[in-house]
Design a protein around this motif. Structure first.
Motif, PDB file in Angstrom:
ATOM      1  N   GLU A  26     -10.957  -2.146   9.375  1.00 37.60           N
ATOM      2  CA  GLU A  26     -11.305  -3.594   9.263  1.00 37.60           C
ATOM      3  C   GLU A  26     -12.746  -4.184   9.381  1.00 37.60           C
ATOM      4  O   GLU A  26     -13.404  -4.847   8.940  1.00 37.60           O
ATOM      5  CB  GLU A  26     -10.045  -4.546   9.805  1.00 37.60           C
ATOM      6  N   LEU A  76     -15.379  -2.762   7.344  1.00 38.94           N
ATOM      7  CA  LEU A  76     -15.326  -3.209   6.074  1.00 38.94           C
ATOM      8  C   LEU A  76     -15.859  -4.702   6.073  1.00 38.94           C
ATOM      9  O   LEU A  76     -16.750  -5.064   5.390  1.00 38.94           O
ATOM     10  CB  LEU A  76     -13.778  -3.413   5.348  1.00 38.94           C
ATOM     11  N   HIS A  94       0.864  -1.331   0.002  1.00 35.16           N
ATOM     12  CA  HIS A  94       0.049   0.154   0.176  1.00 35.16           C
ATOM     13  C   HIS A  94       0.865   0.982   0.058  1.00 35.16           C
ATOM     14  O   HIS A  94       0.558   2.435   0.323  1.00 35.16           O
ATOM     15  CB  HIS A  94      -0.887  -0.046   1.119  1.00 35.16           C
ATOM     16  N   LEU A 101      -9.089   1.829   4.158  1.00 31.27           N
ATOM     17  CA  LEU A 101      -8.219   0.774   4.988  1.00 31.27           C
ATOM     18  C   LEU A 101      -6.984   0.374   4.318  1.00 31.27           C
ATOM     19  O   LEU A 101      -5.881   0.301   4.986  1.00 31.27           O
ATOM     20  CB  LEU A 101      -9.123  -0.704   4.945  1.00 31.27           C
ATOM     21  N   ASP A 102      -6.986   0.558   3.034  1.00 27.86           N
ATOM     22  CA  ASP A 102      -5.647   0.276   2.229  1.00 27.86           C
ATOM     23  C   ASP A 102      -4.634   1.373   2.531  1.00 27.86           C
ATOM     24  O   ASP A 102      -3.315   1.267   2.838  1.00 27.86           O
ATOM     25  CB  ASP A 102      -5.819   0.227   0.743  1.00 27.86           C
ATOM     26  N   CYS A 145     -19.598  -4.493   6.122  1.00 28.98           N
ATOM     27  CA  CYS A 145     -20.113  -4.142   4.621  1.00 28.98           C
ATOM     28  C   CYS A 145     -20.199  -5.679   3.931  1.00 28.98           C
ATOM     29  O   CYS A 145     -20.988  -5.966   2.907  1.00 28.98           O
ATOM     30  CB  CYS A 145     -19.132  -3.424   3.845  1.00 28.98           C
ATOM     31  N   GLU A 146     -19.261  -6.405   4.494  1.00 23.80           N
ATOM     32  CA  GLU A 146     -19.272  -7.873   3.700  1.00 23.80           C
ATOM     33  C   GLU A 146     -19.981  -8.980   4.461  1.00 23.80           C
ATOM     34  O   GLU A 146     -20.265  -9.911   3.746  1.00 23.80           O
ATOM     35  CB  GLU A 146     -17.921  -8.253   3.581  1.00 23.80           C
ATOM     36  N   LYS A 181     -18.550   0.451   0.114  1.00 30.35           N
ATOM     37  CA  LYS A 181     -17.736  -0.465   0.446  1.00 30.35           C
ATOM     38  C   LYS A 181     -16.406  -0.418  -0.448  1.00 30.35           C
ATOM     39  O   LYS A 181     -15.242  -0.384   0.471  1.00 30.35           O
ATOM     40  CB  LYS A 181     -18.124  -1.969  -0.201  1.00 30.35           C
ATOM     41  N   THR A 182     -16.242   0.427  -1.399  1.00 27.33           N
ATOM     42  CA  THR A 182     -15.000   0.777  -2.050  1.00 27.33           C
ATOM     43  C   THR A 182     -14.592   1.685  -1.289  1.00 27.33           C
ATOM     44  O   THR A 182     -13.321   1.561  -1.295  1.00 27.33           O
ATOM     45  CB  THR A 182     -15.340   0.707  -3.456  1.00 27.33           C
ATOM     46  N   ARG A 223     -12.853   0.460   1.762  1.00 27.98           N
ATOM     47  CA  ARG A 223     -11.661  -0.412   1.218  1.00 27.98           C
ATOM     48  C   ARG A 223     -10.488   0.545   1.254  1.00 27.98           C
ATOM     49  O   ARG A 223      -9.217   0.228   1.314  1.00 27.98           O
ATOM     50  CB  ARG A 223     -11.957  -1.469   0.452  1.00 27.98           C
TER      51      ARG A 223
END
Length: 790
Positions: A766, A769, A538, A590-591, A772-773, A583-584, A587
């Protein structure tokens, strides 16, 4: 109590209990700043803030924004009382003949005085107001308990007010004269003492006598009148209810004594330089020399709480008409600009040097011999030190060897290379150890252990060295159509190497100014040194470099999907995954947080990026985010909690208030920048945007995304500020977005010690995310819990 944004900015709906009987500032109570002893509200006369020049703005305790007090007019000075605040007008048909007051029981402003006599040095005590006639021929009083006369004729100066008294210095005898129910006690305490200036607190008064010695009289219940030794020179005082603070002439640092705890002497803000101070109750605030920001602290050396206030640039002194001011000690630098072209600020005069007994002849001879020996030892030591440093420098730079190597180096970024006046200085933390961490940041041990950690890689391929002709060919001679952006001190072009690799090439522009050339060279060396030894999924990857004649170029992996900033704030990607998907967005955050966590925790030594912003978070072809642009990066302190002291650098809107105001750089400065990026992602607003959206982007006043979003999030109204382009928030996404929002609020806390670590942030993101999943609903409360903001 929950504070809503609408309540904060509507001044007519606020209960203002500004300043108190303890309020004072250098050279008397008339000042450009006032402190509330009961509510800790701070108000100040600002140079400019989108309002009229020299208007009054205030900020509430722990707030991240400030607001104006009406009328939106120009004021000369400010002072506060127990239940009201007063400001003396500096513009209009009769400047200085009108002052306004705002009371807790009458929120409508009142014009208290208007007449043929102009006023100056307005001071407010517990329940009364006093001021000089502008010609200095009398002291006038308003309100109070009946113990004050309507006016006192005579030539006085250094007017100051406390709890039930006002005092001034007789212009002829230099004796202290006081009025009011408590004035007789103070005046008697100063009998037979000639003073040059005085300043009052709640029930005590301090000042400098004619010889320059610091003298305090009155209440000493908490050691507030125990003045330091006479060998210290002071240029300004601020007296609270039970403490005293002063600016030292030698270095403009602040020394305080009295108050809670031992009542002894303490330095609240290390060596930060100040121009003036003000106090109220147990709180003291000062205007910094560097950028005229306001820093406040409590008078408790055992539990210091220092914060930089979200106020615009504050006047470092009272503006006076140039033709009327004598300014016997000169004019404050750039004061005409600070006063908006209608006056100047007089520099404070140095106090007379306190007399120190001369050493006896024998002692003098002994000291002379000792000094000679000391000088010889120092000269010899310096010679050895310079020789060793020269050898080390020669080896490091390659001057003793002809080959340049940029692989796994430990970069040393010098002060000169960064345009700094002095090298970074490591200091101990300015604050006491932080208290318990907010419950929102509960660590998830198993997840942390499972996460892949990529430390500094000793197997990273050595950066390739390209020729200028090779990179010119790759970019079609730096064709304007191949320009894809700009970084710190450079323009970025898309290129294609002979082997087919797509790359991004940053080329430093040509500059004629020496400072710009030095800055660009420093940025080039910084990025090359850091990226040559860093390897993480990252972080943007360095392919190679070109160092040929006057050209400096860096070659990176090409990030196909560009910068996060463009997806959020431009029309280039109206239907991108970042724009349309919560969600994106989470993410990507988070990255980026994982990349910064690597810099802070796993790079050796740790690295502070210093310019975390949405335009420095790039997205590759698979929408993986990477942190880029290390042109301002520095190696962090050796131990957690320490800070570097240096001139602030970065991007407006993302800069840590402590770093900007105090020059205290820590890893938490990157956390603040990431917090701003989180708010950008949530709201779709720029870090600094206009209050009214228009097609040309020029509508309304500038607003920070922090001021815009935080009040609503704190009030539990997260949905109110969310970016509508991402669509409706589903049940599980709502919880995820809320977690991100509360995490962002903690990240942009004014005090660095209140911000989370990057490891905590990664854990929270985390969890967000995973929400979301996760099709099964919420994560267990054991993973995290939301902090209460009440």
């Amino acid at each position: 109590m929950t504070l809503r944004l609408a309540e904060a900015v509507t001044i007519t709906a606020l209960l203002l209990i500004i300043a108190g009987p303890e309020t004072t500032a250098a050279l008397g109570s008339a000042s450009t700043i006032a402190v509330s002893p009961s509510s800790s509200t701070v108000c100040a006369v600002v140079a400019a803030a989108g309002d009229s020049p020299r208007s009054i703005r205030c900020t509430l305790p722990n707030s991240t924004f400030s607001f104006p007090i009406l009328p939106n007019a120009s004021f000369q000075s400010l002072s506060g009382g127990d239940r009201f605040l007063c400001g003396l007008r500096s513009a209009g048909p009769e400047p200085g003949s009108t002052f306004f007051c705002w009371t807790s029981d009458n929120l409508i402003r009142k014009r208290v005085y208007s007449g043929p006599v102009t006023l100056s040095d307005l001071t407010v005590g517990a329940d009364h107001v006093a001021a000089f006639d502008a010609n200095g021929s009398a002291v006038r009083f308003w309100r109070g308990d009946g113990s004050f006369p309507a006016a006192v004729t005579g030539i006085y100066r250094s007017l100051t007010s406390g709890n039930g008294f006002t005092c001034g210095i007789d212009g002829v005898s230099k004796a202290v004269r006081c009025w009011g129910r408590s004035g007789g006690r103070i005046e008697t305490a100063f009998a037979n003492t000639s003073m040059s200036y005085i300043s009052a607190g709640g029930s005590h008064v301090c000042g400098l006598d004619a010889a320059g010695a610091l003298v305090c009289r009155g209440d000493n219940s908490s050691g507030q009148s125990n003045a330091p030794n006479a060998g210290l020179g002071f240029s300004g005082l601020a007296l609270g209810g039970a403490h005293t603070c002063a600016i030292r002439e030698s270095d403009k640092s602040v020394l305080c004594w009295g108050g809670a705890g031992t009542g002894g002497e303490f330095k609240p803000v290390n060596d930060t330089q100040f121009e003036l101070l003000a106090a109220g109750g147990d709180m003291t605030c000062g205007v910094t020399t560097l950028n005229f920001s306001v820093v406040c602290w409590r008078a408790d050396p055992s539990n210091l709480s220092v914060r930089v206030l979200p106020l615009p640039k504050v006047l470092p002194g009272i503006c006076v008409k140039q033709e009327e001011s004598k300014c016997s000690c000169g004019v404050f630098p750039d004061s005409a600009s600070l006063c908006s072209g209608s006056g100047v600020i007089c520099s404070s005069c140095p106090s007379p040097s306190p007399k120190v007994p001369s050493p006896a002849p024998a002692q003098a001879a002994k000291k002379s011999t000792s000094k000679l020996r000391l000088v010889s030892a120092i000269v010899g030591g310096v010679g050895i030190f310079v020789g060793v440093c020269s050898i080390i420098y020669c080896l490091w730079t390659g001057l003793c060897r002809q080959k340049k190597v940029y692989n796994s180096v430990q970069p040393t970024i010098t002060a000169a290379g960064n345009g700094l006046p002095n090298p970074p200085v490591r200091r101990s933390p300015m604050n006491s150890p932080s208290g318990s961490r907010s419950r929102i940041f509960g660590r998830q041990g198993s997840r942390v252990m499972r996460r892949q950690r990529s430390g500094p890689s000793s197997f990273k391929d050595r950066a390739e060295q390209f020729s200028l002709s090779e990179l010119a060919a790759a970019t079609e001679n730096f064709k304007p159509e191949n320009k894809i952006g700009a970084g710190s001190f450079g323009t970025v072009y898309k290129g294609k190497l002979p082997d087919g690799r797509e790359v991004a090439i940053k080329r430093s522009g040509s500059e004629t100014k020496t400072r710009k050339i030095q800055d660009k060279e420093s940025a080039f060396q910084s990025e090359l040194a850091f990226l040559s030894r860093l390897h993480h999924k990252h972080l943007v990857g360095l392919v190679g470099f070109c160092d040929e004649e006057e050209e400096r170029l860096l070659v990176y992996d090409y990030m196909k999907n560009g910068a996060l900033y463009d997806h959020l704030h431009s029309s280039k990607h109206p239907d991108s995954r970042v724009v349309k998907s919560w969600k994106t967005r989470i993410r990507v955050l988070l990255d980026a947080s994982r990349g910064i966590e690597y810099l802070h925790n796993y790079a050796v030594p740790p690295i502070i990026h210093r310019d975390i912003k949405s335009s420095n978070i790039l997205l590759d072809a698979n929408w993986v985010a990477r942190v880029s642009d290390f042109g301002l990066s520095l190696m962090g302190p050796d131990s957690k909690g320490d800070h570097l002291t240096m001139r602030a650098a970065g991007t407006v809107g993302y800069m840590d208030p402590e770093y900007y105001g105090l020059h205290h750089l820590t890893e938490k400065s990157d956390v603040y920048g990431l917090g701003v990026v989180m708010l950008e992602v949530l709201t779709g607003k720029r870090a600094i945007f206009r209050s009214r959206d228009t097609e040309d982007g020029h509508g309304g006043d500038p607003v920070s995304v922090v001021d815009y979003a935080v009040p609503s999030i704190v009030a539990g109204e997260v949905a109110k500020v969310l970016d509508e382009r991402a669509g409706a928030v589903g049940p599980s996404e709502a919880e995820a977005v809320e977690l991100v929002a509360y995490t962002a609020v903690h990240c942009v806390s004014l005090e660095g010690k209140e911000r989370p670590s990057m490891t905590d942030i990664v854990s929270n993101l985390e969890s967000a995310l995973a929400l979301c999943e996760d099709s099964h609903g919420s994560i267990s409360s054991a993973s995290f819990s939301l902090a209460s903001f009440d």
